[in-house]
Scaffold this active site. Structure first.
Site, PDB file in Angstrom:
ATOM      1  N   ARG A 190      -3.510 -11.798   3.517  1.00 54.47           N
ATOM      2  CA  ARG A 190      -4.776 -11.536   2.758  1.00 54.47           C
ATOM      3  C   ARG A 190      -4.997 -11.884   1.345  1.00 54.47           C
ATOM      4  O   ARG A 190      -3.973 -11.722   0.569  1.00 54.47           O
ATOM      5  CB  ARG A 190      -4.815  -9.778   2.837  1.00 54.47           C
ATOM      6  CG  ARG A 190      -5.028  -9.168   4.077  1.00 54.47           C
ATOM      7  CD  ARG A 190      -6.002  -9.547   4.976  1.00 54.47           C
ATOM      8  NE  ARG A 190      -7.239 -10.095   4.394  1.00 54.47           N
ATOM      9  CZ  ARG A 190      -8.356  -9.033   4.056  1.00 54.47           C
ATOM     10  NH1 ARG A 190      -7.906  -7.715   4.172  1.00 54.47           N
ATOM     11  NH2 ARG A 190      -9.419  -9.256   3.712  1.00 54.47           N
ATOM     12  N   HIS A 203      -7.555  -8.093  -2.887  1.00 51.59           N
ATOM     13  CA  HIS A 203      -8.962  -7.426  -2.597  1.00 51.59           C
ATOM     14  C   HIS A 203      -8.904  -5.925  -2.775  1.00 51.59           C
ATOM     15  O   HIS A 203      -7.802  -5.373  -3.039  1.00 51.59           O
ATOM     16  CB  HIS A 203      -9.306  -7.807  -1.047  1.00 51.59           C
ATOM     17  CG  HIS A 203      -8.319  -6.996  -0.030  1.00 51.59           C
ATOM     18  ND1 HIS A 203      -7.253  -7.619   0.370  1.00 51.59           N
ATOM     19  CD2 HIS A 203      -8.395  -5.964   0.442  1.00 51.59           C
ATOM     20  CE1 HIS A 203      -6.794  -6.802   1.161  1.00 51.59           C
ATOM     21  NE2 HIS A 203      -7.431  -5.791   1.217  1.00 51.59           N
ATOM     22  N   TYR A 229      -0.829 -10.138   0.465  1.00 52.70           N
ATOM     23  CA  TYR A 229       0.173  -9.481   1.274  1.00 52.70           C
ATOM     24  C   TYR A 229       0.191 -10.415   2.785  1.00 52.70           C
ATOM     25  O   TYR A 229      -1.077 -10.637   3.054  1.00 52.70           O
ATOM     26  CB  TYR A 229       0.250  -8.066   1.284  1.00 52.70           C
ATOM     27  CG  TYR A 229      -0.878  -7.444   1.987  1.00 52.70           C
ATOM     28  CD1 TYR A 229      -1.345  -7.103   3.182  1.00 52.70           C
ATOM     29  CD2 TYR A 229      -1.978  -7.011   1.001  1.00 52.70           C
ATOM     30  CE1 TYR A 229      -2.418  -6.454   3.736  1.00 52.70           C
ATOM     31  CE2 TYR A 229      -3.218  -6.367   1.615  1.00 52.70           C
ATOM     32  CZ  TYR A 229      -3.344  -6.181   2.630  1.00 52.70           C
ATOM     33  OH  TYR A 229      -4.364  -5.719   3.315  1.00 52.70           O
ATOM     34  N   TYR A 259       0.974  -1.023  -0.153  1.00 48.71           N
ATOM     35  CA  TYR A 259      -0.124  -0.020   0.070  1.00 48.71           C
ATOM     36  C   TYR A 259       0.866   1.071   0.007  1.00 48.71           C
ATOM     37  O   TYR A 259       1.790   1.175   0.724  1.00 48.71           O
ATOM     38  CB  TYR A 259      -0.895   0.135   1.109  1.00 48.71           C
ATOM     39  CG  TYR A 259      -2.049  -0.971   1.397  1.00 48.71           C
ATOM     40  CD1 TYR A 259      -3.162  -0.567   0.716  1.00 48.71           C
ATOM     41  CD2 TYR A 259      -1.927  -2.169   1.884  1.00 48.71           C
ATOM     42  CE1 TYR A 259      -4.335  -1.420   0.649  1.00 48.71           C
ATOM     43  CE2 TYR A 259      -2.950  -2.896   1.912  1.00 48.71           C
ATOM     44  CZ  TYR A 259      -4.184  -2.691   1.233  1.00 48.71           C
ATOM     45  OH  TYR A 259      -5.394  -3.314   1.218  1.00 48.71           O
ATOM     46  N   HIS A 272     -10.878  -2.491  -1.344  1.00 54.59           N
ATOM     47  CA  HIS A 272     -11.930  -1.789  -0.561  1.00 54.59           C
ATOM     48  C   HIS A 272     -12.645  -1.068  -1.261  1.00 54.59           C
ATOM     49  O   HIS A 272     -12.314  -0.192  -2.303  1.00 54.59           O
ATOM     50  CB  HIS A 272     -10.932  -1.031   0.533  1.00 54.59           C
ATOM     51  CG  HIS A 272     -10.010  -1.696   1.470  1.00 54.59           C
ATOM     52  ND1 HIS A 272     -10.149  -2.518   2.740  1.00 54.59           N
ATOM     53  CD2 HIS A 272      -8.748  -2.251   1.057  1.00 54.59           C
ATOM     54  CE1 HIS A 272      -9.268  -2.961   3.331  1.00 54.59           C
ATOM     55  NE2 HIS A 272      -8.239  -2.839   2.122  1.00 54.59           N
TER      56      HIS A 272
END
Lengths: 208, 262
Positions: free
Chosen positions: B177, B180, B167, B128, B182
């Protein structure tokens, strides 16, 4: 077999996660991407009403402030009118005042602030006056579905005592979890609040 | 034979008012919490200290809940729904180019028009662009990882991006995870406000994700998984995934921006 009803099911909620700032407040994540950004300042120079700062923290079950929480607020203007077509009450509408803002907590202190105005009293469907209040929505890592609560104002004792929602709360001590406390600091009006996610002073959260 | 005196007329009948149509009061359908993750879901450890333990207080919807912020195209910039270009500095971001599209509906099946949809994600390596993310995968200089769109009059939205990578994260020592994106969605009233995550068809990390498996209902979990939509892909350019989002149904008849008959 009866006729099928065929309603759809609501999409399941998922946590906003620790990096919610990227999508909703990118400047807090550390970069600049959109031409126009949403913020914690609801007022413009033309907004009618008493200027107030809302200032608070969200505490976990150990009393530690959440430092990655995001709050949104939704409120009526000083005339008690929401800027939305479904509010057809008599108060004056102010097109410039959206009545909505969002803020992330400070990464060190956990402090959340909004610059807004104190909303007016609202009239409900049954014609009852509701005490002035601000609707609050809380999301963060570890919060699986957004939490709805409200903030009322400590200097509205009579209106609060008659408010139909506050009176739904069985225990008077729990009503006080929704009252923001008024003070003045350097000539500015500040309302302070604490949202406790757990513990003996757990904030009242609503299933709206 | 006894003759009964005529019953006193109910005084409310002197001024009859038309009663509201059954779906006309603007409130939302009661939320079915059995399809949502519970607040306290110990397999997702962060929820343990952040979950209310008292019962939620049920509120009939008042004007405070059936209203909510209204957004317009003036709030957005022209590249806001193009994550391939909205942070590009000296080229396109690395990764599989994809289109994500779908409709925002309510539980009655109506499209939710003119509503704000916001999305954010990791880059193709699972990193991120956030000052708190320290995963060893590199930042992509050409990828911000966020965007937003306003649904059209039928509730349709679309954006393009690169497929995010999986990640690791600190839950168990080897928790990962699934890939995905959000999503944040508003709807027409503040009680419809929703944040969720979209996953990708076929991802083997889906059934072992401690966050996804907080959802107690298998069908509800499956509805977060976007299928590959070859019909919407752009040949020699981008694959497409379809993701419809359903918000709470509304007992509504009167919104100005809805067509007559809604």
């Amino acid at each position: 077999m009866p006729q099928p009803l065929n309603y759809l099911k609501e999409t399941a909620s998922q946590t906003a996660g620790p990096y919610v700032h990227i999508g909703l407040i990118p400047a807090m994540a550390g970069f600049d991407i959109f031409e126009k950004n949403f913020s914690n300042v609801l007022v413009t120079p033309n907004t009618a009403g008493e200027r107030i700062t809302l200032e608070g923290k969200v505490l976990d079950g150990t009393g530690t402030p959440l430092r990655d929480v995001l709050l949104e607020i939704w409120q009526a203007n000083a005339s008690g009118r929401y800027n939305h077509p479904a509010d057809r009450s008599a108060g004056a509408l102010e097109p410039e005042f959206r009545g909505w803002g969002r803020a992330g907590s400070d990464f060190d202190s956990g402090l959340v602030t909004f610059e807004t105005i104190k909303p007016g009293a609202i009239t409900d469907k049954a014609g009852r006056k509701c005490a002035p209040h601000i609707n609050v929505w809380v999301v963060a890592r570890g919060i699986n579905i957004g939490l709805n609560t409200r903030l009322y104002f400590s200097d509205e004792e009579a209106a609060n005592a008659a408010d139909p929602v506050l009176n739904l709360i069985e225990q008077p001590t729990r009503r006080s979890t929704l009252i923001a406390k008024r003070s003045e600091r350097a000539g500015k009006v500040v309302y302070s609040f604490t949202i406790n996610l757990q513990g003996p002073e757990e904030t009242v959260f609503f299933d709206v | 034979m006894n003759v009964q005196a005529p019953a006193l007329r109910d005084p409310r009948l002197n001024r009859p008012e038309p009663f509201t149509p059954p779906l006309g009061d603007g409130g939302f359908f009661q939320r079915d919490r059995s399809i949502h993750p519970p607040a306290h879901a110990p397999g997702y450890k962060s929820s343990v200290l952040r979950s209310p333990r008292q019962a939620l207080l049920s509120l009939e919807n008042s004007v405070s809940e059936i209203t909510g912020p209204v957004f317009g195209h003036n709030d957005l910039g022209p590249l806001d729904n193009d994550l391939i270009r909205n942070y590009a500095k000296d080229g396109d971001p690395v990764g599989e180019r994809i289109i994500v599209h779908g409709r925002v509906l309510d539980e009655t099946g109506r499209g939710v028009p003119n509503t704000l949809v916001e999305f954010w994600q990791a880059n193709a390596g699972g990193r991120y662009r956030h000052k708190k993310d320290t995963y060893l995968a590199p930042i992509d200089p050409n990828f911000g990882g966020c965007g937003r769109a306003l649904t059209d009059e039928t509730g349709y939205y679309y954006f393009r991006t690169v497929k995010p990578g999986p990640y690791p994260w600190r839950n168990y020592v080897n928790s990962w995870r699934p890939a995905h994106i959000h999503f944040s969605v508003f709807g027409s009233g503040f009680a419809q406000r929703l944040i969720t995550q979209m996953y990708f068809e076929g991802d083997p990390l889906i059934p072992v994700c401690p966050i996804l498996t907080t959802i107690p209902d298998k069908d509800a979990l499956d509805r977060l998984v976007a299928p590959l939509d070859l019909n919407a892909s752009t040949p020699f350019d981008s694959l497409a995934y379809r993701f419809d989002i359903v918000l709470r149904g509304q007992r509504s008849t009167y919104f100005e921006n809805r067509t007559e008959g809604n």
